[in-house]
Write a protein that holds these residues in place. Structure first.
Motif, PDB file in Angstrom:
ATOM      1  N   ARG A  96      15.816  25.232  33.037  1.00  0.00           N
ATOM      2  CA  ARG A  96      14.717  24.955  32.106  1.00  0.00           C
ATOM      3  C   ARG A  96      13.445  24.520  32.841  1.00  0.00           C
ATOM      4  O   ARG A  96      12.373  25.083  32.631  1.00  0.00           O
ATOM      5  CB  ARG A  96      15.160  23.876  31.113  1.00  0.00           C
ATOM      6  CG  ARG A  96      14.117  23.498  30.081  1.00  0.00           C
ATOM      7  CD  ARG A  96      14.710  22.674  28.932  1.00  0.00           C
ATOM      8  NE  ARG A  96      15.721  21.710  29.367  1.00  0.00           N
ATOM      9  CZ  ARG A  96      15.443  20.519  29.910  1.00  0.00           C
ATOM     10  NH1 ARG A  96      14.199  20.145  30.084  1.00  0.00           N
ATOM     11  NH2 ARG A  96      16.422  19.705  30.270  1.00  0.00           N
TER      12      ARG A  96
ATOM     13  N   SER B 191      25.553  22.735  33.249  1.00  0.00           N
ATOM     14  CA  SER B 191      24.613  23.127  32.206  1.00  0.00           C
ATOM     15  C   SER B 191      23.211  23.351  32.790  1.00  0.00           C
ATOM     16  O   SER B 191      22.481  24.243  32.360  1.00  0.00           O
ATOM     17  CB  SER B 191      24.577  22.040  31.129  1.00  0.00           C
ATOM     18  OG  SER B 191      23.670  22.394  30.120  1.00  0.00           O
ATOM     19  N   SER B 192      22.875  22.557  33.802  1.00  0.00           N
ATOM     20  CA  SER B 192      21.524  22.645  34.372  1.00  0.00           C
ATOM     21  C   SER B 192      21.263  23.972  35.067  1.00  0.00           C
ATOM     22  O   SER B 192      20.146  24.481  35.040  1.00  0.00           O
ATOM     23  CB  SER B 192      21.308  21.515  35.394  1.00  0.00           C
ATOM     24  OG  SER B 192      21.382  20.288  34.742  1.00  0.00           O
TER      25      SER B 192
ATOM     26  N   GLY C 186      22.603  26.933  31.920  1.00  0.00           N
ATOM     27  CA  GLY C 186      22.137  26.875  30.541  1.00  0.00           C
ATOM     28  C   GLY C 186      23.251  26.654  29.541  1.00  0.00           C
ATOM     29  O   GLY C 186      22.996  26.458  28.349  1.00  0.00           O
TER      30      GLY C 186
ATOM     31  N   PRO D   6      25.566  25.115  27.011  1.00  0.00           N
ATOM     32  CA  PRO D   6      25.528  23.813  26.322  1.00  0.00           C
ATOM     33  C   PRO D   6      26.718  22.935  26.720  1.00  0.00           C
ATOM     34  O   PRO D   6      27.799  23.439  27.038  1.00  0.00           O
ATOM     35  CB  PRO D   6      25.616  24.198  24.839  1.00  0.00           C
ATOM     36  CG  PRO D   6      25.185  25.610  24.775  1.00  0.00           C
ATOM     37  CD  PRO D   6      25.586  26.237  26.066  1.00  0.00           C
TER      38      PRO D   6
ATOM     39  N   ARG E 171      20.192  25.620  20.125  1.00  0.00           N
ATOM     40  CA  ARG E 171      20.170  24.160  19.946  1.00  0.00           C
ATOM     41  C   ARG E 171      20.071  23.522  21.325  1.00  0.00           C
ATOM     42  O   ARG E 171      20.298  24.185  22.342  1.00  0.00           O
ATOM     43  CB  ARG E 171      21.451  23.674  19.255  1.00  0.00           C
ATOM     44  CG  ARG E 171      21.624  24.206  17.837  1.00  0.00           C
ATOM     45  CD  ARG E 171      22.968  23.751  17.254  1.00  0.00           C
ATOM     46  NE  ARG E 171      23.217  24.380  15.958  1.00  0.00           N
ATOM     47  CZ  ARG E 171      22.759  23.910  14.805  1.00  0.00           C
ATOM     48  NH1 ARG E 171      22.022  22.810  14.779  1.00  0.00           N
ATOM     49  NH2 ARG E 171      23.032  24.527  13.676  1.00  0.00           N
ATOM     50  N   ALA E 172      19.777  22.238  21.330  1.00  0.00           N
ATOM     51  CA  ALA E 172      19.623  21.532  22.612  1.00  0.00           C
ATOM     52  C   ALA E 172      20.953  21.549  23.371  1.00  0.00           C
ATOM     53  O   ALA E 172      22.029  21.641  22.777  1.00  0.00           O
ATOM     54  CB  ALA E 172      19.177  20.100  22.370  1.00  0.00           C
ATOM     55  N   ALA E 173      20.845  21.436  24.703  1.00  0.00           N
ATOM     56  CA  ALA E 173      22.031  21.523  25.554  1.00  0.00           C
ATOM     57  C   ALA E 173      23.077  20.481  25.182  1.00  0.00           C
ATOM     58  O   ALA E 173      24.279  20.734  25.301  1.00  0.00           O
ATOM     59  CB  ALA E 173      21.636  21.364  27.013  1.00  0.00           C
TER      60      ALA E 173
ATOM     61  N   THR F 171      12.667  28.528  23.362  1.00  0.00           N
ATOM     62  CA  THR F 171      12.505  27.169  22.841  1.00  0.00           C
ATOM     63  C   THR F 171      12.276  26.265  24.050  1.00  0.00           C
ATOM     64  O   THR F 171      12.380  26.719  25.196  1.00  0.00           O
ATOM     65  CB  THR F 171      13.769  26.700  22.089  1.00  0.00           C
ATOM     66  OG1 THR F 171      14.764  26.359  23.063  1.00  0.00           O
ATOM     67  CG2 THR F 171      14.313  27.765  21.155  1.00  0.00           C
TER      68      THR F 171
ATOM     69  N   ASP G  43      14.252  24.475  25.308  1.00  0.00           N
ATOM     70  CA  ASP G  43      15.496  24.426  26.079  1.00  0.00           C
ATOM     71  C   ASP G  43      15.754  25.709  26.869  1.00  0.00           C
ATOM     72  O   ASP G  43      16.716  25.771  27.634  1.00  0.00           O
ATOM     73  CB  ASP G  43      16.687  24.154  25.152  1.00  0.00           C
ATOM     74  CG  ASP G  43      16.674  22.722  24.678  1.00  0.00           C
ATOM     75  OD1 ASP G  43      16.733  21.830  25.537  1.00  0.00           O
ATOM     76  OD2 ASP G  43      16.565  22.502  23.464  1.00  0.00           O
TER      77      ASP G  43
END
Lengths: 476, 360
Positions: free
Chosen positions: A25, A99-100, A103, A105, A320-322, A370, A372
């Motif tokens: 991100r 996740s970083s 991506g 979640p 949606r957010a992670a 988004t 994210d």
């Protein structure tokens, strides 16, 4: 910055050659990964016979117990990450780090953790499934007896080399049982998801598996090729074009696209509404990133109505957010990829006979950005025939083609499929699928394609890959 | 101890280079000594290099030397009239992309390697010791050059051939097993010679063949005291791997050279270099510079990355401002080499995917 070293028979080694992977991100440097040169890989692997001997000296039952202990460590322990600098990794660190760079979640990372926990903790059952119930001690002695018949197995080589993918951590459950089968691992981690193989390796080492059983070589394509060439047996994960390079090499089990499908026969097609959830799960679970996710829905009727119902259902799956517990979609680590994939789909939609029916439910834009990240939104394509270029395709997001088909043409018309969930009670149709060489894993009934039973091998049988059977006789 | 400061040494080197440029230009554009190619070029160019080139920087007026000029004939257009009647060699470059580039040679390879010889330590490459060269021969300069280096130091050079163009074909069709068999065939021959001839103490080979050799034996135990390695790209990690794991303390001399330039010398590594491979060209006979790929007359800053630009300045061959298929970081002059060098030469990233690098 965090650094992932090479593991040379379990010993950390920092290379001069490093690759920096960015946060998907922020695009800021996130982790440096040491890169192995091919000569180093070759030279290390000259000693694989010693590594194999050390591992083989441990009874298989003990290795399985170690794997069960490792399963707990994998889920709960703070494990090494960079022993050179004394950096460790808690389970939460693992979730966030993975996740970083990918991506994925957090909720999906945890779900995949449980999958890996499952295969480590039940390694005995997994191996029993692979060996069709042989007494595990046959791995210690090489000779066993069943119903008065002698049998004998021999290891086909000293190591399993695996070129690993980035798509989903769950795939790592496929090679992990090699340790229970006394086979040292030589792994080339994926460039953006190196986290899982390291964590599994450290968990197994802490549980007592000899360090020499683990070589992890982050590397370029040439290094990946060397991992496969220098290991006696191999597994390769990659896209269709990369996978073709190893077709025909019997030492290497190739895991390309799955082209998994849900099929509804004539006898159940009028009840299609009952299966929308099973289909939606098959398509979209794990962000649609697995080869066991369905990319085809082959139906014997009601294609348009089914496509619309599925599109409506999948349009509820949104970015949606992670750290959102409801998250199901993963943004792409490379923000340029969604646009290119979408353009490929559009190019094929220009061929008459296919429609993106999702457009009327989620809007025309397939790509969404988004804060994210950049996503591909679930996409349902209605094809008018199995001949359309989009009828049998697979992409790394929830993508499915609804294809009308004459039942008599099944399953031959479908081509190779990793998983098929066949929804039909028609004995003749079931028989045809059972006999088909094109289906690796067959689910009879409304079972999601991504539901895995660990005692049922798919994508080849790791035991058969690592062990050969010989004829044997002995004086009574 | 020298009292010369680096800036004054750089200035002296620059003056020597400018003087040499004038001499070389005079030679190549004099109708009595120049080669047909450059004399024709000057006739069409509308300007006389002998009048307008006074210093190295003025070579920018030639624009870029075109790769295609060296592909195909007539090759005699490159022979300077001043060398008429002398025996001429023709040496080719890799040949991994299309028709190979070719360069004529008379004595340049001997001069280049005799100069290079001065940088080799006598304890690692003893005078009078025999050598073995394991690598490309055929149309390449390498075999004759290494053999001359060996003879210049009083030795006799054994040779084992490797055909890199065949290896590239094998790699392009993923015939890895054949590549391994061929490599084994090459190493088998080398080991036979090395075991049979005790006076072989010096080795030339390519990085991949050095790895393959060291997988089979300890070259130190076979009596090798110095390894001269080149022919293809070498990474810092390979450099470290060779020194720490392959060679048991044997002197390692990595080089960067090609048929068009000559031979660059590796600066002895320091801890601060972190295994970077730093080369300096054989100035004033050739210059290697690092330029902006989009504006090839502009040098990048020290430490910055750019495309490698080569200028060859000998009386046999004049090649101004040729853009190599490599990239590197620009290295600042040092006491030993008071002119620009290059750090970590590797395939130019915009071309890298189109070129197969192999065993060679």
């Amino acid at each position: 910055m965090t650094h992932l070293p090479i593991l040379r028979h379990g010993v950390a080694y920092r290379s001069v050659d490093v690759v920096t992977v960015v946060h998907h991100r922020t695009r800021q440097p996130f982790v440096q990964i040491s890169q192995a040169n091919t000569g180093l890989i070759r030279r290390d692997l000259l000693r694989q016979d010693e590594a194999r001997a050390e591992l083989a000296a441990i009874p298989a039952r003990d290795l399985i117990a170690m794997a069960a202990h490792a399963a707990e460590l994998f889920m709960t322990a703070t494990l090494p990450l960079d022993p050179v600098d004394g950096v460790t990794q808690s389970p939460q660190d693992y979730v966030e780090q993975l996740s970083s760079t990918t991506g994925l979640p957090h909720v999906l990372v945890r779900r995949n953790m449980r999958k890996i926990h499952g295969v480590l903790s039940q390694m005995g059952d997994v191996i029993a499934g692979l060996t069709r119930g042989l007494d595990i001690s046959v791995l210690d002695t090489g000779v066993g007896e069943s119903d008065g018949h002698l049998f004998s197995f021999y290891p086909r080589g000293h190591s399993l080399g695996v070129v690993l993918p980035n798509n989903s951590p769950g795939v790592h459950s496929l090679w992990a049982p090699a340790i229970g089968m006394k086979t040292p691992l030589v792994l080339k981690p994926g460039s953006s998801e190196p986290w899982t193989p390291y964590r599994i390796a450290y968990a197994l080492m802490q549980a007592g598996v000899p360090k020499s059983a683990f070589c992890l070589y982050p590397a370029d394509h040439a290094g990946g090729g060397e991992v496969l060439r220098s290991s006696s047996r191999g597994m390769f994960f990659g896209d269709a074009s990369a996978a073709r390079r190893f077709k025909g090499d019997s030492r290497v089990e190739v895991h390309g696209p799955g082209y998994s499908k849900v099929v509804i026969g004539n006898d159940r097609i009028d009840h299609w509404q009952d299966y929308i959830e099973v289909i939606a799960t098959s398509v979209a679970d794990n962000g649609g990133r697995s080869c066991v996710n369905a990319s085809g829905l082959w139906v014997t009727g009601h294609a348009e109505a089914i496509a619309h119902a599925l599109a409506k259902r999948l349009s509820q799956v949104v970015p949606r957010a992670a750290d959102d517990e409801q998250a199901l979609l993963a943004p792409f680590a490379d923000a340029g990829v969604p646009g290119r994939v979408s353009a490929m789909i559009d190019a094929d939609l220009a061929v008459a006979g296919a429609t993106d029916v999702t457009a009327q439910y989620r809007g025309a834009e397939r790509v969404k950005t988004t804060p994210d990240g950049t996503y591909l939104l679930p996409t349902v394509i209605l094809c008018d025939s199995p001949d359309h270029p989009l009828a049998n395709r697979e992409f790394m997001f929830p993508f499915v083609s609804v294809v009308p088909v004459d039942e008599d043409a099944l399953p031959e018309l479908m081509g190779p499929s990793l998983v098929v969930s066949l929804i039909s009670d028609n004995g003749d149709l079931r028989d045809r699928f059972v006999r088909s060489p094109h289906v690796d894993r067959l689910n009879l009934g409304p079972i999601p394609t991504n539901q895995i039973g660990w005692d049922q091998p798919h994508e080849g049988n790791l035991f058969d890959h690592l062990y050969g059977r010989r004829a044997i006789q002995r004086v009574a | 101890m020298s009292t010369t400061t680096l800036p004054s040494a750089m200035e002296a080197a620059r003056q020597r280079l400018d003087a040499w440029v004038r001499e070389v230009i005079e030679w190549h554009f004099d109708p009595a000594t120049g080669c047909p190619f450059w004399l024709n070029w000057a006739a069409n160019a509308g300007w006389d290099p002998r009048k307008e080139v006074h210093a190295y920087a003025d070579l920018d007026k030639f624009g870029g030397f075109q790769d295609e000029w060296l592909r195909g004939g007539p090759v005699r257009q490159w022979v300077p009239k001043g060398y008429a009647g002398k025996p001429v060699y023709i040496f080719e470059t890799g040949g991994s992309t299309g028709v190979p580039k070719a360069r004529i040679n008379i004595d340049d390879f001997r001069i280049d390697y005799e100069n290079f010889s001065k940088t080799l330590p006598d304890d690692a490459f003893p005078m009078g010791a025999d050598w073995i060269s394991i690598g490309p021969s055929g149309p390449r300069r390498l075999r004759l050059a290494v053999e001359h280096l060996c003879q210049h130091r009083g030795g006799i050079c054994f040779g084992v051939d490797l055909d890199p163009r065949w290896v590239i074909k094998l790699l392009k069709r993923n015939a890895f097993e054949e590549v391994e068999l061929y490599k084994r065939h090459v190493i088998d021959q080398a080991l036979t010679l090395m075991k049979a001839h005790d006076n072989i103490k010096c080795l030339f080979t390519t990085p991949k063949l050095l790895e393959a050799l060291c997988e089979r034996v300890s070259v130190k135990k076979l009596g090798i005291t110095g390894v001269f390695c080149g022919g293809t790209e070498m990474t810092p990690q390979f450099h470290r791997f060779a020194v720490e794991e392959l060679l048991d303390g044997i002197y390692f001399a990595p080089t960067y050279g090609n048929t068009l330039m000559g031979l660059a010398t590796h600066k002895p590594p320091t801890v601060d270099d972190n295994w970077a491979i730093i080369y300096f060209p054989p100035a004033p006979r050739a210059m290697i510079e690092v330029v902006d790929p989009d504006e090839p007359t502009r040098l990048v800053g020290y430490g910055e990355t750019g495309r490698v630009r080569l200028t060859t300045l000998t009386k046999e061959f004049f090649m101004p401002r040729f853009l190599e298929r490599d990239e590197a970081e620009r290295e600042a002059p040092c006491d030993q080499y008071p002119w620009d060098g290059v750090r970590n030469v590797r395939p130019f990233s915009k071309f890298a995917t189109n070129v197969v690098e192999g065993v060679y």
